[in-house]
Design a protein around this motif. Sequence first.
Motif, PDB file in Angstrom:
ATOM      1  N   LEU A 193      18.361  15.965  38.250  1.00  0.00           N
ATOM      2  CA  LEU A 193      17.464  15.863  37.359  1.00  0.00           C
ATOM      3  C   LEU A 193      16.133  15.193  37.641  1.00  0.00           C
ATOM      4  CD1 LEU A 193      19.481  15.129  34.316  1.00  0.00           C
ATOM      5  CD2 LEU A 193      18.133  17.294  34.603  1.00  0.00           C
ATOM      6  N   ALA A 194      16.201  14.208  38.639  1.00  0.00           N
ATOM      7  CA  ALA A 194      14.801  13.448  38.929  1.00  0.00           C
ATOM      8  C   ALA A 194      13.895  14.402  39.844  1.00  0.00           C
ATOM      9  CB  ALA A 194      15.466  12.181  39.788  1.00  0.00           C
ATOM     10  N   ASP A 195      14.507  15.459  40.302  1.00  0.00           N
ATOM     11  CA  ASP A 195      13.781  16.398  40.965  1.00  0.00           C
ATOM     12  C   ASP A 195      13.009  15.842  42.070  1.00  0.00           C
ATOM     13  OD1 ASP A 195      12.645  18.923  41.404  1.00  0.00           O
ATOM     14  OD2 ASP A 195      10.808  18.632  40.224  1.00  0.00           O
ATOM     15  N   GLY A 196      13.738  14.860  43.062  1.00  0.00           N
ATOM     16  CA  GLY A 196      13.338  14.473  44.448  1.00  0.00           C
ATOM     17  C   GLY A 196      12.939  13.121  44.176  1.00  0.00           C
ATOM     18  N   HIS A 197      12.891  12.510  43.178  1.00  0.00           N
ATOM     19  CA  HIS A 197      12.601  11.039  42.880  1.00  0.00           C
ATOM     20  C   HIS A 197      13.592  10.367  42.401  1.00  0.00           C
ATOM     21  CE1 HIS A 197       8.111  12.333  42.614  1.00  0.00           C
ATOM     22  NE2 HIS A 197       8.641  13.215  41.459  1.00  0.00           N
ATOM     23  N   GLU A 198      13.326   9.101  42.970  1.00  0.00           N
ATOM     24  CA  GLU A 198      14.775   8.009  42.476  1.00  0.00           C
ATOM     25  C   GLU A 198      14.809   8.182  41.198  1.00  0.00           C
ATOM     26  OE1 GLU A 198      15.948   3.530  43.429  1.00  0.00           O
ATOM     27  OE2 GLU A 198      13.726   4.074  42.834  1.00  0.00           O
ATOM     28  N   PRO A 199      16.040   8.522  40.425  1.00  0.00           N
ATOM     29  CA  PRO A 199      16.314   8.471  39.093  1.00  0.00           C
ATOM     30  C   PRO A 199      16.318   6.972  38.484  1.00  0.00           C
ATOM     31  CG  PRO A 199      18.106   9.461  40.323  1.00  0.00           C
ATOM     32  CD  PRO A 199      16.974   8.788  41.441  1.00  0.00           C
ATOM     33  N   VAL A 200      15.445   6.993  37.205  1.00  0.00           N
ATOM     34  CA  VAL A 200      15.688   5.647  36.747  1.00  0.00           C
ATOM     35  C   VAL A 200      16.095   6.016  35.221  1.00  0.00           C
ATOM     36  CG1 VAL A 200      13.894   3.934  35.661  1.00  0.00           C
ATOM     37  CG2 VAL A 200      13.348   5.025  37.789  1.00  0.00           C
ATOM     38  N   LEU A 201      17.149   5.607  35.099  1.00  0.00           N
ATOM     39  CA  LEU A 201      17.966   5.803  33.944  1.00  0.00           C
ATOM     40  C   LEU A 201      17.432   4.963  32.661  1.00  0.00           C
ATOM     41  CD1 LEU A 201      21.666   5.634  34.903  1.00  0.00           C
ATOM     42  CD2 LEU A 201      20.105   7.599  35.136  1.00  0.00           C
ATOM     43  N   LEU A 202      17.079   5.655  31.430  1.00  0.00           N
ATOM     44  CA  LEU A 202      16.395   4.915  30.480  1.00  0.00           C
ATOM     45  C   LEU A 202      17.087   4.790  29.264  1.00  0.00           C
ATOM     46  CD1 LEU A 202      13.022   6.633  30.835  1.00  0.00           C
ATOM     47  CD2 LEU A 202      13.600   4.398  31.949  1.00  0.00           C
ATOM     48  N   CYS A 203      16.932   3.838  28.596  1.00  0.00           N
ATOM     49  CA  CYS A 203      17.392   3.644  27.058  1.00  0.00           C
ATOM     50  C   CYS A 203      16.357   2.835  26.273  1.00  0.00           C
ATOM     51  CB  CYS A 203      18.897   3.259  27.081  1.00  0.00           C
ATOM     52  SG  CYS A 203      19.270   1.757  27.202  1.00  0.00           S
ATOM     53  N   HIS A 204      16.714   2.401  25.014  1.00  0.00           N
ATOM     54  CA  HIS A 204      15.815   1.660  24.246  1.00  0.00           C
ATOM     55  C   HIS A 204      15.635   0.323  24.479  1.00  0.00           C
ATOM     56  CE1 HIS A 204      14.694   4.995  21.589  1.00  0.00           C
ATOM     57  NE2 HIS A 204      15.923   5.510  21.854  1.00  0.00           N
ATOM     58  N   GLU A 205      16.657  -0.545  24.770  1.00  0.00           N
ATOM     59  CA  GLU A 205      16.818  -1.839  25.069  1.00  0.00           C
ATOM     60  C   GLU A 205      15.766  -2.441  26.071  1.00  0.00           C
ATOM     61  OE1 GLU A 205      19.637  -0.848  22.329  1.00  0.00           O
ATOM     62  OE2 GLU A 205      19.521  -0.064  24.338  1.00  0.00           O
ATOM     63  N   HIS A 206      15.138  -3.606  25.715  1.00  0.00           N
ATOM     64  CA  HIS A 206      14.175  -4.084  26.811  1.00  0.00           C
ATOM     65  C   HIS A 206      15.090  -4.966  27.752  1.00  0.00           C
ATOM     66  CE1 HIS A 206      10.386  -2.987  25.008  1.00  0.00           C
ATOM     67  NE2 HIS A 206      11.053  -3.309  23.878  1.00  0.00           N
TER      68      HIS A 206
ATOM     69  N   VAL B 133      15.111   9.502  33.431  1.00  0.00           N
ATOM     70  CA  VAL B 133      16.075  10.189  32.827  1.00  0.00           C
ATOM     71  C   VAL B 133      16.651   9.539  31.652  1.00  0.00           C
ATOM     72  CG1 VAL B 133      18.268  11.255  33.166  1.00  0.00           C
ATOM     73  CG2 VAL B 133      16.565  11.167  34.990  1.00  0.00           C
ATOM     74  N   SER B 134      16.339  10.101  30.407  1.00  0.00           N
ATOM     75  CA  SER B 134      17.054   9.391  29.285  1.00  0.00           C
ATOM     76  C   SER B 134      18.433   9.523  29.314  1.00  0.00           C
ATOM     77  CB  SER B 134      16.253  10.093  28.119  1.00  0.00           C
ATOM     78  OG  SER B 134      17.146   9.635  26.835  1.00  0.00           O
ATOM     79  N   ILE B 135      19.162   8.490  28.800  1.00  0.00           N
ATOM     80  CA  ILE B 135      20.524   8.591  28.669  1.00  0.00           C
ATOM     81  C   ILE B 135      20.768   7.962  27.244  1.00  0.00           C
ATOM     82  CG2 ILE B 135      21.426   8.557  31.195  1.00  0.00           C
ATOM     83  CD1 ILE B 135      22.241   5.407  30.590  1.00  0.00           C
ATOM     84  N   ALA B 136      19.648   8.014  26.382  1.00  0.00           N
ATOM     85  CA  ALA B 136      19.770   7.461  25.058  1.00  0.00           C
ATOM     86  C   ALA B 136      20.445   8.705  23.853  1.00  0.00           C
ATOM     87  CB  ALA B 136      18.651   6.843  24.752  1.00  0.00           C
TER      88      ALA B 136
ATOM     89  N   HIS C 112      23.750  -0.136  27.338  1.00  0.00           N
ATOM     90  CA  HIS C 112      25.009   0.973  27.953  1.00  0.00           C
ATOM     91  C   HIS C 112      24.447   1.288  29.229  1.00  0.00           C
ATOM     92  CE1 HIS C 112      22.203   3.853  26.290  1.00  0.00           C
ATOM     93  NE2 HIS C 112      22.788   4.936  26.813  1.00  0.00           N
ATOM     94  N   ARG C 113      22.928   1.425  29.664  1.00  0.00           N
ATOM     95  CA  ARG C 113      22.572   1.621  30.916  1.00  0.00           C
ATOM     96  C   ARG C 113      23.022   0.743  31.986  1.00  0.00           C
ATOM     97  NH1 ARG C 113      17.391  -0.347  28.746  1.00  0.00           N
ATOM     98  NH2 ARG C 113      16.656  -2.145  29.926  1.00  0.00           N
TER      99      ARG C 113
END
Length: 132
Positions: free
Chosen positions: A76-89, A15-18, A98-99
Amino acid sequence: MKTSSFYLYSGEGRVSIARTAPRRVAAGFRVYKALAPGKWLFDPAYKNYAVYRERYFSEILGPLDVRKVWDDLHALADGHEPVLLCHEHLLKPGDWCHRRMVAEWFGDKLGVAVPEMELAQHRALQAQASLL
């Protein structure tokens, strides 16, 4: 729920939060714009962690219902564990994004831990996916 970078995690539940998605990242992730930083993100003043954090917590997270956001992200993750994404490594000490502020917000408001996905986890998941 976990957090990661677009460039490190390509599995289920993304899930993108960017504000924007990178061009060279596989499609298939969902988008949750309510957690994206404001346009002020690009102002040099917000390269300072304390200044950025203050504005992100007050303007972005402050108006949101934390339980609704939690539930929305899981849907939004549709039955999977949500993994929140943004650009930073976040590979070096002192790196921030911000994540991790969202993860802290969930911890403070809901009492849940939202860890950053470890690099070792990324590699194991990629190896497992290549066997499929």
